[in-house]
Design a protein around this motif. Structure first.
Motif, PDB file in Angstrom:
ATOM      1  N   SER A 150       0.843  -1.195   0.000  1.00  0.00           N
ATOM      2  CA  SER A 150       0.000   0.000   0.000  1.00  0.00           C
ATOM      3  C   SER A 150       0.876   1.242   0.000  1.00  0.00           C
ATOM      4  O   SER A 150       2.108   1.164   0.142  1.00  0.00           O
ATOM      5  N   GLN A 151       0.271   2.391  -0.166  1.00  0.00           N
ATOM      6  CA  GLN A 151       1.021   3.643  -0.195  1.00  0.00           C
ATOM      7  C   GLN A 151       1.751   3.845   1.136  1.00  0.00           C
ATOM      8  O   GLN A 151       1.199   3.625   2.206  1.00  0.00           O
ATOM      9  N   ASN A 152       3.026   4.211   1.039  1.00  0.00           N
ATOM     10  CA  ASN A 152       3.898   4.451   2.197  1.00  0.00           C
ATOM     11  C   ASN A 152       4.210   3.175   2.980  1.00  0.00           C
ATOM     12  O   ASN A 152       4.717   3.246   4.105  1.00  0.00           O
ATOM     13  N   GLU A 153       3.920   2.005   2.414  1.00  0.00           N
ATOM     14  CA  GLU A 153       4.275   0.738   3.058  1.00  0.00           C
ATOM     15  C   GLU A 153       5.543   0.194   2.431  1.00  0.00           C
ATOM     16  O   GLU A 153       5.702   0.194   1.205  1.00  0.00           O
ATOM     17  N   PHE A 154       6.476  -0.268   3.250  1.00  0.00           N
ATOM     18  CA  PHE A 154       7.683  -0.916   2.781  1.00  0.00           C
ATOM     19  C   PHE A 154       7.547  -2.423   2.974  1.00  0.00           C
ATOM     20  O   PHE A 154       6.791  -2.889   3.838  1.00  0.00           O
TER      21      PHE A 154
ATOM     22  N   LYS B 108      14.714   4.412   3.647  1.00  0.00           N
ATOM     23  CA  LYS B 108      13.859   5.146   4.580  1.00  0.00           C
ATOM     24  C   LYS B 108      13.190   4.234   5.603  1.00  0.00           C
ATOM     25  O   LYS B 108      12.354   4.685   6.389  1.00  0.00           O
ATOM     26  N   SER B 109      13.539   2.952   5.598  1.00  0.00           N
ATOM     27  CA  SER B 109      12.874   2.004   6.488  1.00  0.00           C
ATOM     28  C   SER B 109      13.266   2.192   7.941  1.00  0.00           C
ATOM     29  O   SER B 109      12.520   1.825   8.846  1.00  0.00           O
TER      30      SER B 109
ATOM     31  N   HIS C  65      14.903  -0.712   2.199  1.00  0.00           N
ATOM     32  CA  HIS C  65      14.678   0.656   1.734  1.00  0.00           C
ATOM     33  C   HIS C  65      15.434   1.622   2.632  1.00  0.00           C
ATOM     34  O   HIS C  65      15.464   1.466   3.852  1.00  0.00           O
TER      35      HIS C  65
ATOM     36  N   ASP D 263       7.851  -3.720   6.401  1.00  0.00           N
ATOM     37  CA  ASP D 263       6.734  -3.520   7.326  1.00  0.00           C
ATOM     38  C   ASP D 263       5.939  -4.813   7.502  1.00  0.00           C
ATOM     39  O   ASP D 263       5.263  -5.003   8.511  1.00  0.00           O
TER      40      ASP D 263
END
Length: 260
Positions: free
Chosen positions: A195-199, A213-214, A211, A202
């Motif tokens: 989903s959006q903004n999901e890595f 930014k994780s 990532h 997660d």
């Protein structure tokens, strides 16, 4: 410490791995179908002090914290089990530089920090079960990466890329992921789109990509469930399942089915 590899060894690489066919109804978590018969004992081998003198203590802390993260998560999920892991004192560089792995029979997980990563590989782990008297896993974590935006012009006319030290948070995330391999987990491959903004991390720390930014990775529910499938809820040396799954499918952290 010299690495004498056998051609039959399996190498698990974070960021680099094969693409598998995943069922449309769930994500797939694979295992190595390998497990420790008793509680793991971890040894960290000091990196070359000429290259990593300033961060030696940081790596010792990261090793202990990474092991504790696994122990705490497993103990909370399965409080009746024995999930303790012994960490031996750091082996000095001058002691292990020319040594063999067989010189450390007390260690069945060996953590090695190497400065240079070749290509996209941030870390890897491989088993050596060739000797029944000393079955162990080797975990290698790279501490530098190639800076693709910086070119060095050498005196001999050649050019090379500059190396940049990885952040301690990234190094800790790599080690925590590779410890999962050392326990017998492979990778968590995603079928249902993120989903959006999901890595990917997660959903599982064993997702095969990291990532930037994780942040520091966290142990998620699927890897805890898979650890029980491999070792049982009694922990190390307890009543282990007769069969280890080759892979299990998950939907929203719920185990759907396993294949042996």
């Amino acid at each position: 410490m010299r690495n004498k590899l056998l051609f039959s060894l399996i190498t698990m690489v974070i960021l680099v791995g094969g693409v598998n066919v995943i069922p449309a109804d769930g994500d797939r978590f694979e295992t190595l179908k390998l497990r420790h018969s008793e509680a793991p004992e971890v040894c960290m081998f000091e990196p070359n002090p000429a290259l990593e003198a300033d961060r030696k203590y940081n790596f010792e802390v990261i090793t202990r914290v990474s092991v504790d993260v696994w122990v705490d998560a497993l103990s909370y999920k399965y409080p009746q089990g024995n999930w303790e892991i012994k960490i031996h004192p750091t082996v000095p560089w001058e002691e292990h530089e020319l040594a063999e792995r067989s010189d450390y029979p007390q260690c069945n997980i060996m953590v090695v920090f190497e400065p240079i990563s070749d290509g996209n590989r941030l870390g890897y782990a491989y088993p050596d079960f060739s000797k029944s008297s000393h079955k162990h896993m080797v975990v290698v974590v790279h501490t530098y990466e190639v800076n693709q935006n910086s070119i060095v012009f050498n005196k001999d006319g050649t050019t090379t890329r500059e190396l940049s030290p990885m952040s301690l948070n990234i190094i800790q995330s790599i080690l925590q992921h590779e410890l999962g391999h050392a326990f017998g987990l492979l990778h968590y491959n995603i079928s249902n789109p993120l989903s959006q903004n999901e890595f990917g991390a997660d959903r599982s720390m064993m997702y095969p990509a990291l990532h930037s930014k994780s942040g520091v990775l966290h142990i998620q529910e699927p890897e805890l469930i898979m650890m029980a499938k491999i070792y049982g809820e009694d922990g190390w040396g307890g009543k282990m399942p007769i069969l280890m799954p080759k892979q299990c499918d998950f939907i929203q952290n719920i185990l759907v089915k396993c294949e042996w």
